[in-house]
Design a protein around this motif. Structure first.
Motif, short mmCIF file in Angstrom:
data_model
loop_
_atom_site.label_atom_id
_atom_site.label_comp_id
_atom_site.label_asym_id
_atom_site.label_seq_id
_atom_site.Cartn_x
_atom_site.Cartn_y
_atom_site.Cartn_z
N LEU A 1 -3.36 -11.61 -7.32
CA LEU A 1 -4.27 -11.02 -6.20
C LEU A 1 -3.21 -9.63 -7.24
CD1 LEU A 1 -5.55 -13.33 -4.40
CD2 LEU A 1 -6.45 -12.61 -6.04
N LEU A 2 -3.25 -8.82 -7.88
CA LEU A 2 -2.61 -7.74 -7.70
C LEU A 2 -3.28 -6.75 -6.33
CD1 LEU A 2 -1.62 -7.39 -11.63
CD2 LEU A 2 -0.28 -7.60 -9.73
N ILE A 3 -2.87 -5.40 -5.88
CA ILE A 3 -3.29 -4.10 -5.59
C ILE A 3 -3.83 -3.43 -6.60
CG2 ILE A 3 -2.87 -2.15 -3.86
CD1 ILE A 3 -0.51 -4.07 -2.80
N GLU A 4 -5.05 -2.68 -6.87
CA GLU A 4 -5.55 -1.99 -7.29
C GLU A 4 -4.07 -1.12 -7.98
OE1 GLU A 4 -9.49 -0.39 -6.93
OE2 GLU A 4 -9.65 -2.65 -6.67
N ARG A 5 -4.09 -0.54 -9.00
CA ARG A 5 -2.57 0.41 -9.13
C ARG A 5 -2.96 1.65 -8.30
NH1 ARG A 5 2.52 0.22 -11.12
NH2 ARG A 5 3.16 1.89 -11.48
N ASP A 6 -4.38 2.58 -7.80
CA ASP A 6 -4.18 3.47 -7.24
C ASP A 6 -3.42 3.30 -5.91
OD1 ASP A 6 -5.13 5.40 -8.94
OD2 ASP A 6 -7.08 4.73 -8.95
N GLU A 7 -4.32 2.36 -5.16
CA GLU A 7 -3.80 1.57 -3.94
C GLU A 7 -2.73 1.28 -3.64
OE1 GLU A 7 -4.49 0.30 -0.10
OE2 GLU A 7 -5.38 1.87 -1.41
N ALA A 8 -2.12 0.79 -4.93
CA ALA A 8 -0.64 0.34 -4.64
C ALA A 8 0.29 2.30 -5.08
CB ALA A 8 -0.19 -0.58 -5.80
N LYS A 9 -0.43 2.75 -5.02
CA LYS A 9 0.61 4.44 -5.17
C LYS A 9 0.31 4.53 -3.55
CE LYS A 9 0.43 5.67 -10.06
NZ LYS A 9 -0.20 5.94 -11.15
N ARG A 10 -0.93 4.45 -3.63
CA ARG A 10 -0.38 5.16 -1.64
C ARG A 10 -0.43 4.66 -1.23
NH1 ARG A 10 -6.55 5.72 -4.14
NH2 ARG A 10 -7.22 3.25 -3.10
N LEU A 11 -0.31 2.96 -0.64
CA LEU A 11 1.35 2.35 -0.22
C LEU A 11 2.44 2.08 -0.06
CD1 LEU A 11 -0.99 -0.85 -0.20
CD2 LEU A 11 -1.18 0.73 1.89
N ALA A 12 2.74 2.63 -1.81
CA ALA A 12 3.98 3.26 -1.96
C ALA A 12 4.47 4.80 -0.93
CB ALA A 12 4.49 3.49 -3.42
#
Length: 128
Positions: free
Chosen positions: A27-38
């Motif tokens: 269950l990966l975090i969507e890439r755009d969401e991962a960028k926002r969280l980072a």
């Protein structure tokens, strides 16, 4: 160690007849969401910004003026403003302009997103 097709490492267990099974729920975090969280984590991962965040969070009115933060921290206003800008852009703080000064308060939606990264089961339970 080798990498299997499933992405698991093959090691000593294979020599004993056991193999890795595809038990992971990828269950990966969507890439755009991962960028926002980072971006949020990078914004808070600084000693000065952590101090600023804590001061604002514990302020009697739940907000602080940039001039008061500069005095409290012993930094010049442009330095504090830079840190505040980064945290506001990351979604950790709210900014309200009042005359010539800007007032900052904690963005609790952003704070909950950070909490969810660190402890997703606790946040899920709290919102259920």
């Amino acid at each position: 160690m080798a990498i299997t097709e499933l992405g698991a490492t093959a090691g000593a267990d294979e020599t004993q007849g056991e193999t890795c099974s595809p038990g992971l729920a990828c269950l990966l975090i969507e890439r755009d969401e991962a960028k926002r969280l980072a971006l949020m984590l990078k914004a808070i991962a600084d000693p000065t910004r952590l101090q600023i965040f804590r001061i604002i969070e514990r302020a009697p009115a739940g907000e602080a003026c940039v001039c008061d933060l500069a005095d409290c921290l012993g930094f010049r206003q442009p330095t504090v403003s830079h840190h505040l800008k980064l945290m506001t852009e990351a979604g950790l703080l709210n900014r309200e302009r009042r005359g010539t000064w800007a007032w900052y308060s904690v963005n609790y939606d952003g704070l909950n997103r950070v909490r969810a990264i660190l402890n997703p089961s606790a946040v899920a339970a709290a919102t259920a």
